[in-house]
Design a protein around this motif. Structure first.
Motif, short mmCIF file in Angstrom:
data_model
loop_
_atom_site.label_atom_id
_atom_site.label_comp_id
_atom_site.label_asym_id
_atom_site.label_seq_id
_atom_site.Cartn_x
_atom_site.Cartn_y
_atom_site.Cartn_z
N ILE A 117 11.91 -20.43 18.57
CA ILE A 117 11.75 -21.89 17.92
C ILE A 117 11.84 -21.93 16.61
CG2 ILE A 117 10.59 -23.63 18.13
CD1 ILE A 117 9.63 -22.86 21.27
N GLU A 118 11.78 -21.18 16.13
CA GLU A 118 11.20 -21.75 14.69
C GLU A 118 12.65 -20.81 13.92
OE1 GLU A 118 11.09 -20.26 10.77
OE2 GLU A 118 11.38 -18.73 12.33
N GLN A 119 13.08 -19.74 14.26
CA GLN A 119 14.17 -19.41 14.16
C GLN A 119 15.41 -20.02 14.41
OE1 GLN A 119 14.42 -15.24 16.04
NE2 GLN A 119 14.60 -14.36 14.58
N GLU A 120 15.83 -20.89 14.93
CA GLU A 120 16.56 -21.63 15.72
C GLU A 120 17.01 -23.14 15.12
OE1 GLU A 120 18.63 -18.89 19.87
OE2 GLU A 120 17.90 -20.89 19.84
N SER A 121 15.25 -23.29 15.09
CA SER A 121 15.30 -25.10 15.14
C SER A 121 14.51 -25.49 13.93
CB SER A 121 14.55 -25.46 15.95
OG SER A 121 13.16 -25.60 16.10
N GLY A 122 13.91 -24.56 13.59
CA GLY A 122 13.10 -24.90 11.64
C GLY A 122 11.84 -25.44 12.43
N PHE A 123 11.25 -25.70 13.35
CA PHE A 123 9.76 -25.24 13.54
C PHE A 123 9.54 -24.84 14.11
CE2 PHE A 123 12.13 -29.97 14.42
CZ PHE A 123 11.31 -30.80 13.73
N THR A 124 8.00 -25.41 14.01
CA THR A 124 6.73 -24.04 14.01
C THR A 124 6.58 -24.40 16.39
OG1 THR A 124 5.19 -24.76 13.09
CG2 THR A 124 6.42 -23.25 12.03
N ALA A 125 5.70 -23.88 16.48
CA ALA A 125 5.20 -24.68 17.71
C ALA A 125 4.82 -23.72 18.15
CB ALA A 125 6.95 -24.60 18.95
N ARG A 126 4.09 -23.92 19.88
CA ARG A 126 3.00 -23.05 20.75
C ARG A 126 3.58 -23.15 22.16
NH1 ARG A 126 -2.95 -23.71 22.65
NH2 ARG A 126 -2.19 -26.12 21.53
N ALA A 127 3.21 -22.13 22.56
CA ALA A 127 3.97 -21.95 24.26
C ALA A 127 2.73 -22.65 24.41
CB ALA A 127 4.81 -20.48 24.48
N VAL A 128 2.93 -23.55 25.44
CA VAL A 128 0.87 -23.36 26.56
C VAL A 128 1.35 -23.37 27.11
CG1 VAL A 128 0.07 -25.79 24.00
CG2 VAL A 128 1.98 -26.00 26.62
N LYS A 129 2.73 -23.30 28.16
CA LYS A 129 2.51 -23.16 29.57
C LYS A 129 3.76 -22.56 29.73
CE LYS A 129 2.83 -25.58 34.19
NZ LYS A 129 2.82 -26.99 34.82
N LEU A 130 3.94 -21.72 30.87
CA LEU A 130 4.76 -20.78 31.07
C LEU A 130 4.98 -21.76 32.72
CD1 LEU A 130 6.99 -18.61 31.85
CD2 LEU A 130 5.69 -17.11 33.53
N ALA A 131 6.51 -22.53 32.75
CA ALA A 131 6.78 -23.22 33.76
C ALA A 131 7.13 -22.35 34.94
CB ALA A 131 7.38 -24.53 33.18
N PHE A 146 25.58 -9.04 32.76
CA PHE A 146 24.38 -9.04 32.31
C PHE A 146 23.29 -9.68 33.67
CE2 PHE A 146 25.47 -7.37 28.50
CZ PHE A 146 25.19 -6.23 28.20
N HIS A 147 22.89 -8.85 35.14
CA HIS A 147 21.23 -9.65 35.35
C HIS A 147 20.08 -9.98 34.41
CE1 HIS A 147 18.59 -9.53 38.84
NE2 HIS A 147 19.07 -10.51 38.64
N SER A 148 19.63 -11.54 34.62
CA SER A 148 18.97 -11.60 34.24
C SER A 148 17.62 -12.49 34.80
CB SER A 148 19.25 -12.67 32.84
OG SER A 148 20.24 -13.42 32.54
N TRP A 149 16.43 -12.44 33.99
CA TRP A 149 15.27 -13.24 33.97
C TRP A 149 15.94 -14.67 33.29
CZ3 TRP A 149 11.35 -9.54 36.27
CH2 TRP A 149 12.35 -8.81 37.46
N LYS A 150 15.02 -15.76 33.02
CA LYS A 150 14.86 -17.04 32.21
C LYS A 150 13.36 -17.28 32.85
CE LYS A 150 18.50 -18.91 31.62
NZ LYS A 150 19.20 -18.77 30.65
N LEU A 151 12.96 -17.74 31.39
CA LEU A 151 11.59 -17.85 31.48
C LEU A 151 11.31 -19.16 30.13
CD1 LEU A 151 11.16 -14.72 31.54
CD2 LEU A 151 8.84 -14.76 30.41
N PHE A 152 10.90 -20.25 31.19
CA PHE A 152 10.75 -21.06 30.22
C PHE A 152 9.59 -21.95 29.82
CE2 PHE A 152 14.62 -21.47 32.19
CZ PHE A 152 15.86 -23.06 30.79
N PHE A 153 8.97 -21.52 28.85
CA PHE A 153 7.80 -22.55 28.16
C PHE A 153 7.96 -23.94 28.02
CE2 PHE A 153 7.95 -17.31 28.16
CZ PHE A 153 6.91 -17.68 28.29
N ILE A 154 6.49 -24.39 28.38
CA ILE A 154 6.69 -26.07 27.59
C ILE A 154 5.85 -25.09 26.78
CG2 ILE A 154 5.24 -28.09 27.92
CD1 ILE A 154 7.60 -26.89 30.24
N CYS A 155 6.20 -25.88 25.39
CA CYS A 155 5.73 -25.52 24.15
C CYS A 155 4.91 -27.19 23.29
CB CYS A 155 6.53 -25.05 23.07
SG CYS A 155 6.98 -23.52 24.10
#
Length: 209
Positions: A117-131, A146-155
């Motif tokens: 998040i910080e690298q791509e947007s400039g904002f700092t954030a805190r992950a609060v939930k693995l959704a 490639f086979h991949s798993w996607k982890l979505f976090f609410i921040c």
């Protein structure tokens, strides 16, 4: 060729490549190793026949590491302000997604998404939930090597300000009913809408495939 046929060829070829990689890692007998190399060659030819990549390109992209073949991990950070979602425009394809990318070795999952998040947007954030933990192949993404798993976090935002990066050319908040053109290899509209429900209802359990 139909989309389902292309996906089937991709999945079979990917499985052959994974078996070859794992077999080469564990096998000591040269005769067996030669067979695993042949399996890889067949898979590379199959993939090359259905893409713009040559067999050498496929080989170089797949065999970037050896050892037991495992899925890659993609982390995505969801930051809402009201009904608006923080998104970044990818330099690679000019389309929009939520901040994220491949997790780095030695990073914990939450730290990985906060860093993206910080690298791509400039904002700092805190992950609060693995959704959600999604298998990329089970959602409406285009075919991918490639086979991949996607982890979505609410921040939640903690600071910073919008800025672009070497990977992004835009940083904006968008309403869910006015989304820009999405980089569907990274996210889908259905996933974004579902994550909004997790943002509103933090008590929802983590989803997984």
């Amino acid at each position: 060729m139909a989309k389902d046929q292309i996906r089937s060829i991709l999945e079979l070829s990917r499985r052959l490549l994974a078996l070859s990689q794992t077999g080469l890692h564990f096998s000591e007998q040269e005769y067996d190793r030669e067979r695993y190399r042949e399996v890889a060659d067949i898979a590379e030819r199959l993939l090359a026949s259905e893409s713009t990549l040559g067999t050498e390109d496929v080989h170089c992209r797949w065999f970037v590491e050896d050892g037991y073949a495992t899925p890659k991990i993609d982390v995505r950070g969801m930051i809402f302000q009201g009904d608006r979602l923080l998104m970044v425009r990818e330099r690679a394809d000019g389309k929009w997604t939520v901040p994220g990318g491949w997790a780095d070795v030695n990073d914990a999952p939450a730290h990985a998404v906060e860093k993206e998040i910080e690298q791509e947007s400039g904002f700092t954030a805190r992950a609060v939930k693995l959704a959600a933990v999604y298998d990329r192949d089970k959602h409406d993404h285009p075919p991918f090597l490639f086979h991949s798993w996607k982890l979505f976090f609410i921040c939640e935002l903690t600071g910073g300000e919008a800025r672009t990066s070497y990977e992004t050319t835009g940083v904006e908040f968008f309403a869910l009913d006015a989304l820009p053109e999405l980089s569907t290899g990274r996210v889908t509209a259905a996933q974004l809408r579902r994550m909004y429900q997790h943002h509103l209802h933090r008590e929802l359990p983590t989803e997984f495939d």
